[in-house]
Scaffold this motif. Structure first.
Motif, PDB file in Angstrom:
ATOM      1  N   SER A 205       0.830  -1.214   0.000  1.00  0.00           N
ATOM      2  CA  SER A 205       0.000   0.000   0.000  1.00  0.00           C
ATOM      3  C   SER A 205       0.861   1.259   0.000  1.00  0.00           C
TER       4      SER A 205
ATOM      5  N   SER B 224       0.482  -4.982 -14.708  1.00  0.00           N
ATOM      6  CA  SER B 224      -0.187  -5.877 -15.658  1.00  0.00           C
ATOM      7  C   SER B 224       0.650  -7.121 -15.928  1.00  0.00           C
ATOM      8  N   HIS B 225      -0.027  -8.160 -16.372  1.00  0.00           N
ATOM      9  CA  HIS B 225       0.666  -9.405 -16.684  1.00  0.00           C
ATOM     10  C   HIS B 225       1.664  -9.207 -17.828  1.00  0.00           C
TER      11      HIS B 225
ATOM     12  N   TYR C 103       3.072   4.044 -11.997  1.00  0.00           N
ATOM     13  CA  TYR C 103       3.062   2.731 -12.637  1.00  0.00           C
ATOM     14  C   TYR C 103       4.447   2.328 -13.139  1.00  0.00           C
TER      15      TYR C 103
ATOM     16  N   LYS D  68       2.265   1.568  -3.585  1.00  0.00           N
ATOM     17  CA  LYS D  68       1.227   1.995  -4.532  1.00  0.00           C
ATOM     18  C   LYS D  68       0.860   3.459  -4.322  1.00  0.00           C
TER      19      LYS D  68
ATOM     20  N   HIS E 119      -0.512  -4.024  -8.744  1.00  0.00           N
ATOM     21  CA  HIS E 119      -1.311  -3.671  -9.919  1.00  0.00           C
ATOM     22  C   HIS E 119      -0.450  -3.440 -11.156  1.00  0.00           C
TER      23      HIS E 119
ATOM     24  N   ARG F 227       6.582   1.143 -10.329  1.00  0.00           N
ATOM     25  CA  ARG F 227       6.185  -0.192  -9.869  1.00  0.00           C
ATOM     26  C   ARG F 227       6.694  -1.258 -10.834  1.00  0.00           C
ATOM     27  N   CYS F 228       6.664  -0.960 -12.131  1.00  0.00           N
ATOM     28  CA  CYS F 228       7.232  -1.897 -13.120  1.00  0.00           C
ATOM     29  C   CYS F 228       8.732  -2.054 -12.899  1.00  0.00           C
TER      30      CYS F 228
ATOM     31  N   GLU G 257       0.897  -8.617  -8.999  1.00  0.00           N
ATOM     32  CA  GLU G 257      -0.568  -8.476  -8.953  1.00  0.00           C
ATOM     33  C   GLU G 257      -0.989  -7.501  -7.859  1.00  0.00           C
ATOM     34  N   LEU G 258      -0.388  -7.640  -6.675  1.00  0.00           N
ATOM     35  CA  LEU G 258      -0.719  -6.744  -5.567  1.00  0.00           C
ATOM     36  C   LEU G 258      -0.336  -5.291  -5.867  1.00  0.00           C
TER      37      LEU G 258
END
Length: 151
Positions: A89, A135-136, A97, A92, A133, A100-101, A130-131
């Motif tokens: 949390s 993407s696959h 994004y 995030k 967020h 995070r990647c 996944e947690l």
């Protein structure tokens, strides 16, 4: 006498020194998630520790002594935490994004540091991605980047 008792309770009930260590910082949260990947296969070797040290040093631009302290705190956090919520949390909330990647890419780098690929590590990274967020497709892209199969 009353003053002595009052002083005792004030000292006993005041916040202990180092209480801020209970609140994870963004650096500790990031390092703790990386430690989770490192612990996934139940074996930590020197190559993984060196990779973690290098990743943290580069990512946060910290001197050696602070990196060592961060690693120790993160390992403690990782071993004593019940779940990843507090770390995920916080990340995030503060990382966009692309950051995070980049964290997921760092996880892959750490997983491949020992020259072996374990399904346990991949599972842990997949779950953390996944947690976070991520993407696959970016999960796979970062994996391939670390393996040198994609730019």
């Amino acid at each position: 006498m009353l003053a002595t008792i009052q002083r005792f309770f004030q000292q006993a009930l005041s916040e202990p020194e180092g209480a801020d260590r209970d609140i994870p910082t963004l650096e500790r949260a990031t390092a703790a998630l990386l430690c989770e990947v490192m612990r996934a296969d139940y074996h930590t070797d020197e190559a993984e520790l060196a990779a973690l040290r290098q990743l943290l040093q580069k990512h946060f631009s910290l001197p050696d002594d602070q990196v060592e302290e961060l690693m120790e705190l993160a390992r403690e956090e990782s071993e004593t935490s019940v779940d990843h919520y507090q770390f995920v949390s916080l990340i995030k909330q503060h990382y966009d994004y692309s950051q995070r990647c980049e964290l997921v890419r760092m996880m892959w780098s750490l997983a491949h540091a020992d020259g072996e690929s374990h399904h346990l590590e991949e599972h842990r990274i997949r779950r953390l991605a996944e947690l976070l967020h991520v993407s696959h497709s970016d999960f796979i892209r970062t994996k391939l980047q670390v393996q040198g199969k994609v730019e």
